[in-house]
Design a protein around this motif. Structure first.
Motif, PDB file in Angstrom:
ATOM      1  N   ASP A  45      75.916  29.484  27.691  1.00  0.00           N
ATOM      2  CA  ASP A  45      76.797  30.645  27.610  1.00  0.00           C
ATOM      3  C   ASP A  45      76.805  31.350  28.963  1.00  0.00           C
ATOM      4  OD1 ASP A  45      77.594  30.361  24.966  1.00  0.00           O
ATOM      5  OD2 ASP A  45      75.863  31.467  24.192  1.00  0.00           O
ATOM      6  N   ILE A  46      78.010  31.620  29.477  1.00  0.00           N
ATOM      7  CA  ILE A  46      78.168  32.275  30.768  1.00  0.00           C
ATOM      8  C   ILE A  46      78.672  33.688  30.549  1.00  0.00           C
ATOM      9  CG2 ILE A  46      79.376  32.232  32.983  1.00  0.00           C
ATOM     10  CD1 ILE A  46      79.664  29.214  32.644  1.00  0.00           C
ATOM     11  N   THR A  47      77.992  34.644  31.140  1.00  0.00           N
ATOM     12  CA  THR A  47      78.411  36.040  31.053  1.00  0.00           C
ATOM     13  C   THR A  47      78.544  36.603  32.460  1.00  0.00           C
ATOM     14  OG1 THR A  47      77.152  36.276  28.994  1.00  0.00           O
ATOM     15  CG2 THR A  47      77.918  38.298  30.046  1.00  0.00           C
ATOM     16  N   VAL A  48      79.672  37.268  32.695  1.00  0.00           N
ATOM     17  CA  VAL A  48      79.928  37.879  33.993  1.00  0.00           C
ATOM     18  C   VAL A  48      79.724  39.385  33.863  1.00  0.00           C
ATOM     19  CG1 VAL A  48      81.620  38.230  35.843  1.00  0.00           C
ATOM     20  CG2 VAL A  48      81.604  36.094  34.536  1.00  0.00           C
ATOM     21  N   GLY A  49      79.017  39.965  34.837  1.00  0.00           N
ATOM     22  CA  GLY A  49      78.895  41.421  34.859  1.00  0.00           C
ATOM     23  C   GLY A  49      77.643  41.954  34.216  1.00  0.00           C
ATOM     24  N   LYS A  50      76.786  41.081  33.675  1.00  0.00           N
ATOM     25  CA  LYS A  50      75.519  41.552  33.119  1.00  0.00           C
ATOM     26  C   LYS A  50      74.382  41.118  34.019  1.00  0.00           C
ATOM     27  CE  LYS A  50      76.870  41.956  28.273  1.00  0.00           C
ATOM     28  NZ  LYS A  50      76.488  41.656  26.869  1.00  0.00           N
ATOM     29  N   GLU A  51      73.149  41.362  33.569  1.00  0.00           N
ATOM     30  CA  GLU A  51      71.988  41.007  34.392  1.00  0.00           C
ATOM     31  C   GLU A  51      72.049  39.530  34.760  1.00  0.00           C
ATOM     32  OE1 GLU A  51      67.106  41.070  34.172  1.00  0.00           O
ATOM     33  OE2 GLU A  51      68.285  42.173  32.684  1.00  0.00           O
ATOM     34  N   ALA A  52      72.096  39.262  36.061  1.00  0.00           N
ATOM     35  CA  ALA A  52      72.346  37.900  36.528  1.00  0.00           C
ATOM     36  C   ALA A  52      71.042  37.139  36.732  1.00  0.00           C
ATOM     37  CB  ALA A  52      73.145  37.939  37.830  1.00  0.00           C
ATOM     38  N   ALA A  97      87.447  34.800  35.348  1.00  0.00           N
ATOM     39  CA  ALA A  97      87.567  35.482  36.645  1.00  0.00           C
ATOM     40  C   ALA A  97      86.246  35.407  37.404  1.00  0.00           C
ATOM     41  CB  ALA A  97      87.989  36.935  36.444  1.00  0.00           C
ATOM     42  N   ILE A  98      86.033  34.290  38.085  1.00  0.00           N
ATOM     43  CA  ILE A  98      84.823  34.093  38.870  1.00  0.00           C
ATOM     44  C   ILE A  98      85.198  33.394  40.178  1.00  0.00           C
ATOM     45  CG2 ILE A  98      83.084  34.049  37.030  1.00  0.00           C
ATOM     46  CD1 ILE A  98      83.437  31.044  36.885  1.00  0.00           C
ATOM     47  N   ALA A  99      84.281  33.488  41.142  1.00  0.00           N
ATOM     48  CA  ALA A  99      84.510  32.867  42.449  1.00  0.00           C
ATOM     49  C   ALA A  99      83.167  32.439  43.024  1.00  0.00           C
ATOM     50  CB  ALA A  99      85.205  33.852  43.391  1.00  0.00           C
ATOM     51  N   PRO A 100      83.168  31.490  43.967  1.00  0.00           N
ATOM     52  CA  PRO A 100      81.909  31.100  44.607  1.00  0.00           C
ATOM     53  C   PRO A 100      81.179  32.312  45.177  1.00  0.00           C
ATOM     54  CG  PRO A 100      83.643  29.563  45.185  1.00  0.00           C
ATOM     55  CD  PRO A 100      84.311  30.677  44.438  1.00  0.00           C
ATOM     56  N   GLY A 101      79.880  32.365  44.956  1.00  0.00           N
ATOM     57  CA  GLY A 101      79.074  33.491  45.408  1.00  0.00           C
ATOM     58  C   GLY A 101      78.829  34.532  44.338  1.00  0.00           C
ATOM     59  N   ASP A 102      79.617  34.495  43.239  1.00  0.00           N
ATOM     60  CA  ASP A 102      79.422  35.467  42.160  1.00  0.00           C
ATOM     61  C   ASP A 102      78.104  35.221  41.446  1.00  0.00           C
ATOM     62  OD1 ASP A 102      81.818  36.589  42.733  1.00  0.00           O
ATOM     63  OD2 ASP A 102      82.866  35.891  40.933  1.00  0.00           O
ATOM     64  N   ARG A 103      77.460  36.313  41.057  1.00  0.00           N
ATOM     65  CA  ARG A 103      76.252  36.235  40.248  1.00  0.00           C
ATOM     66  C   ARG A 103      76.655  36.289  38.768  1.00  0.00           C
ATOM     67  NH1 ARG A 103      71.488  34.837  42.021  1.00  0.00           N
ATOM     68  NH2 ARG A 103      70.441  36.396  40.719  1.00  0.00           N
ATOM     69  N   ILE A 104      76.035  35.439  37.958  1.00  0.00           N
ATOM     70  CA  ILE A 104      76.350  35.358  36.535  1.00  0.00           C
ATOM     71  C   ILE A 104      75.060  35.274  35.732  1.00  0.00           C
ATOM     72  CG2 ILE A 104      78.589  34.227  36.868  1.00  0.00           C
ATOM     73  CD1 ILE A 104      77.187  31.567  36.179  1.00  0.00           C
ATOM     74  N   SER A 105      75.212  35.446  34.416  1.00  0.00           N
ATOM     75  CA  SER A 105      74.084  35.301  33.506  1.00  0.00           C
ATOM     76  C   SER A 105      74.280  34.032  32.683  1.00  0.00           C
ATOM     77  CB  SER A 105      73.990  36.519  32.574  1.00  0.00           C
ATOM     78  OG  SER A 105      72.986  36.317  31.603  1.00  0.00           O
ATOM     79  N   LEU A 106      73.265  33.174  32.670  1.00  0.00           N
ATOM     80  CA  LEU A 106      73.279  31.945  31.883  1.00  0.00           C
ATOM     81  C   LEU A 106      72.282  32.077  30.737  1.00  0.00           C
ATOM     82  CD1 LEU A 106      73.324  28.934  34.395  1.00  0.00           C
ATOM     83  CD2 LEU A 106      75.181  29.702  32.909  1.00  0.00           C
TER      84      LEU A 106
END
Length: 335
Positions: free
Chosen positions: A269-276, A310-319
């Protein structure tokens, strides 16, 4: 058609053990695919069934009869090789008719003609019957090679990567054609490939072969969703399964003894904008989906993602893990 049973089949070439105690049962009318890398023992298995090689030990039964000591001509099998192996001086019609003209078959001209035209229509090459084989495309030549096996109506069809030399579009078309023909005829077919897509799309059951051993046999869904070990898990899935340390990502409940976590796309599961806890290295844009190349700590992962995410190289994500696969230190699957 007939069922085929291999019992404790062994074969050695010099210092190389090509097959070790291989057991496999193929039911009458079943489409079974042997999947594995080059050198795994797939082609050797076919050649032993066909009688082109002699086993060092074990039984080969076709229709309940042990044929291990019989000559190839006595086994009632048809072999389709990777290369087309057509007679260049003959027309398509003559290539298809050739196996039926052997004196042992005792077929009349009318029966031969009927069978040739029936099979030509089945493999959709009937409009080329008067063409010489040298004037055919690669896909047409492979259809003739397959038709030349079909016209014989043997107990079992053996096919050794017959589509591997074709381009991707032709392979996709002929996969569908071959499966359709096999179902129409109700034929028993053992097919060898290193292509997981061919195995997943055509097989009733898949046998995973490695270093001369049959690791697991099951339906495509069983092999994909419930692999017996790390090797089997790595044979199916695109992108390949991610193999991670047990404590790398949150989520999941690893059982005692877990050494490795296997995470496919559906297990992440990929989450953008939370604790990465991970970072996107780069993105492969494939139109209807994206391949995300992700770094989590010192480990790299690849997974699929919605192209509209909405993601791009260099973005931090939560797995986060969701019902992944667990393996022990020996690579065996844990429940």
């Amino acid at each position: 058609m007939a069922d085929v049973v291999l019992r404790n089949l062994n074969k050695r070439f010099g210092d190389t053990q090509a097959l070790s105690d291989l057991d496999l049962s193929i039911r009458d009318g079943e489409f079974v695919v042997l999947l594995g890398p080059t050198g795994a023992g797939k082609t050797t298995t076919l050649r032993l069934i066909a009688g082109l090689e002699k086993p060092d030990g074990g039984r080969i039964e076709i229709g309940g009869h042990n044929v291990a000591a019989e000559a190839p001509a006595e086994r009632d099998v048809a072999f389709v090789f990777q290369q087309y192996s057509l007679y260049p001086h003959m027309t398509v019609y003559e290539n298809l008719a050739f196996p039926l003209k052997a004196p042992v078959r005792k077929l009349g001209a009318e029966e031969i003609d009927r069978r040739v035209r029936e099979v030509a229509r089945m493999v959709r090459i009937d409009h080329k019957l008067e063409n010489r084989s040298t004037r055919l495309s690669g896909g047409e030549m492979q259809r003739v090679a397959i038709g030349r096996a079909l016209v014989r109506r043997p107990a079992i069809y053996l096919m050794d990567e017959p589509l591997s030399s074709l381009d991707a579009k032709l392979r996709a078309e002929l996969r569908l054609e071959l499966k359709r023909i096999q179902k129409e005829l109700g034929s028993t077919l053992l097919y060898v490939t290193h292509d997981q897509v061919e195995a997943m799309t055509m097989a009733d059951r898949i046998g995973i072969v490695a270093e001369g051993r049959l690791m697991q046999v099951g339906t495509p869904r069983e092999i994909y969703g419930n692999p017996a070990n790390l090797h089997v898990a790595a044979r199916l899935g695109q992108p390949h399964i991610n193999l991670l340390p047990a404590d790398l990502l949150p989520g999941g409940q690893p059982p005692a003894g877990t050494k490795t976590v296997g995470a496919r796309t559906e297990h992440l599961d990929i989450t953008v904008g939370k604790e990465a806890n991970a970072e996107i290295d780069w993105i492969e844009h494939l139109g209807d989906q994206n391949h995300l190349h992700i770094r989590a700590g010192d480990h790299k992962l690849v997974t699929l993602a919605d192209p509209y995410l909405a993601i791009a190289p260099g973005d931090r994500i939560s797995l986060t893990l969701r019902d992944p696969l667990y393996f022990d230190a020996a690579g065996q699957r844990l429940s």
